[in-house]
Design an enzyme around this catalytic site. Sequence first.
Site, mmCIF file in Angstrom:
data_model
loop_
_atom_site.group_PDB
_atom_site.id
_atom_site.type_symbol
_atom_site.label_atom_id
_atom_site.label_comp_id
_atom_site.label_asym_id
_atom_site.label_seq_id
_atom_site.Cartn_x
_atom_site.Cartn_y
_atom_site.Cartn_z
ATOM 1 N N HIS A 138 11.579 35.461 -3.322
ATOM 2 C CA HIS A 138 10.228 34.916 -3.363
ATOM 3 C C HIS A 138 9.395 35.717 -2.372
ATOM 4 C CE1 HIS A 138 6.779 32.292 -3.037
ATOM 5 N NE2 HIS A 138 6.880 32.459 -1.736
ATOM 6 N N ASN A 140 15.190 36.048 -10.065
ATOM 7 C CA ASN A 140 14.571 37.318 -9.664
ATOM 8 C C ASN A 140 14.750 37.639 -8.179
ATOM 9 O OD1 ASN A 140 12.812 35.406 -8.719
ATOM 10 N ND2 ASN A 140 11.095 35.973 -10.047
ATOM 11 N N LYS A 185 16.480 34.414 -2.551
ATOM 12 C CA LYS A 185 16.887 33.246 -3.329
ATOM 13 C C LYS A 185 18.425 33.193 -3.446
ATOM 14 C CE LYS A 185 12.544 33.155 -5.964
ATOM 15 N NZ LYS A 185 11.909 33.208 -7.305
ATOM 16 N N GLU A 219 2.700 28.895 3.461
ATOM 17 C CA GLU A 219 4.160 28.954 3.301
ATOM 18 C C GLU A 219 4.870 29.178 4.642
ATOM 19 O OE1 GLU A 219 4.183 30.606 -1.306
ATOM 20 O OE2 GLU A 219 4.852 31.922 0.296
HETATM 21 P P1 ADP Z 1 6.294 34.875 -8.204
HETATM 22 O O1 ADP Z 1 7.636 34.443 -7.650
HETATM 23 O O2 ADP Z 1 6.345 36.288 -8.710
HETATM 24 O O3 ADP Z 1 5.138 34.637 -7.272
HETATM 25 P P2 ADP Z 1 5.418 32.541 -9.727
HETATM 26 O O4 ADP Z 1 4.805 32.021 -8.452
HETATM 27 O O5 ADP Z 1 4.532 32.594 -10.932
HETATM 28 O O6 ADP Z 1 6.044 33.978 -9.524
HETATM 29 O O7 ADP Z 1 6.669 31.653 -10.121
HETATM 30 C C1 ADP Z 1 7.582 31.211 -9.145
HETATM 31 C C2 ADP Z 1 9.003 31.408 -9.639
HETATM 32 O O8 ADP Z 1 9.233 30.551 -10.744
HETATM 33 C C3 ADP Z 1 9.350 32.801 -10.152
HETATM 34 O O9 ADP Z 1 9.681 33.727 -9.124
HETATM 35 C C4 ADP Z 1 10.524 32.500 -11.072
HETATM 36 O O10 ADP Z 1 11.749 32.372 -10.342
HETATM 37 C C5 ADP Z 1 10.154 31.146 -11.649
HETATM 38 N N1 ADP Z 1 9.476 31.233 -12.944
HETATM 39 C C6 ADP Z 1 8.226 31.665 -13.200
HETATM 40 N N2 ADP Z 1 7.927 31.558 -14.492
HETATM 41 C C7 ADP Z 1 9.015 31.038 -15.093
HETATM 42 C C8 ADP Z 1 9.371 30.683 -16.451
HETATM 43 N N3 ADP Z 1 8.525 30.844 -17.448
HETATM 44 N N4 ADP Z 1 10.571 30.188 -16.698
HETATM 45 C C9 ADP Z 1 11.456 30.017 -15.718
HETATM 46 N N5 ADP Z 1 11.211 30.320 -14.429
HETATM 47 C C10 ADP Z 1 10.001 30.822 -14.110
HETATM 48 MG MG MG Z 2 4.257 32.891 -6.631
#
Ligand code: ADP
Ligand code: MG
Length: 201
Positions: free
Chosen positions: A159, A156, A14, A170
């Site tokens: 992805h 974070n 990211k 994807e």
């Molecule tokens: P992952 O990336 O671990 O698969 P998700 O698919 O649930 O997680 O969410 C996608 C992305 O959205 C996360 O990596 C994060 O950057 C963002 N995200 C998730 N939950 C939140 C939240 N509550 N507030 C802000 N950003 C969020």
């Molecule tokens: Mg996800």
Amino acid sequence: MENPTKERTLVVIKPDGIQRILVGEIISRYERVGLKLVGIKMVVPTKKFIEEHYTLEPEWRRITGEKNIKAYKDKGMEHPINDPYKITEIILEKLKKYMTSGPVIAMIWEGAHAVAIVRKITGGTEPLTSDVGTIRGDYVLDSYKLSDDDYRAVRNLVHASGSVKEAGLEIAHWFRKDEIMPYRHVQEQILYDINLDGETD
Ligand code: ADP
Ligand code: MG
């Protein structure tokens, strides 16, 4: 069924991963476990492309909303919104800003259990609770609380596809077929061949 040693998954470094100068560090984490890089490109995605990316899997909205409610509950707090779909709608808007703020690096990693292995190395979504030893646990310190207070996406670094199904959708979204490179790594023999005889004279 596909050959399990050929499983593929999508990883996207990211914008914060690039700005934090962690590209080499992140790639090396996936490399050293034995996975093979079969596709890589740098792009600045559009908002439309990011919305499509996150909504390829129809269950994503529900699952992500519920995961957020649970994360608050696990810390003894109540989420300010209790409808998972409303939560995800807001997250999606924040993600569109975050993921289009600069270049990202998209990669396809291939190998046995690639999806699960990459998720394990990447770590949980919220850096505050991601395990030590994972990319999100070791290199960044964000939380849902902090990102909610500042009205932005959780930063974070990477992805990673959440399931084999998600990975298939994807990869097709990010890469054309002719951008994917099938080739043989020398290390595949030691990782996957049935016999290891012939290692000594
Ligand atoms: P992952 O990336 O671990 O698969 P998700 O698919 O649930 O997680 O969410 C996608 C992305 O959205 C996360 O990596 C994060 O950057 C963002 N995200 C998730 N939950 C939140 C939240 N509550 N507030 C802000 N950003 C969020
Ligand atoms: Mg996800």
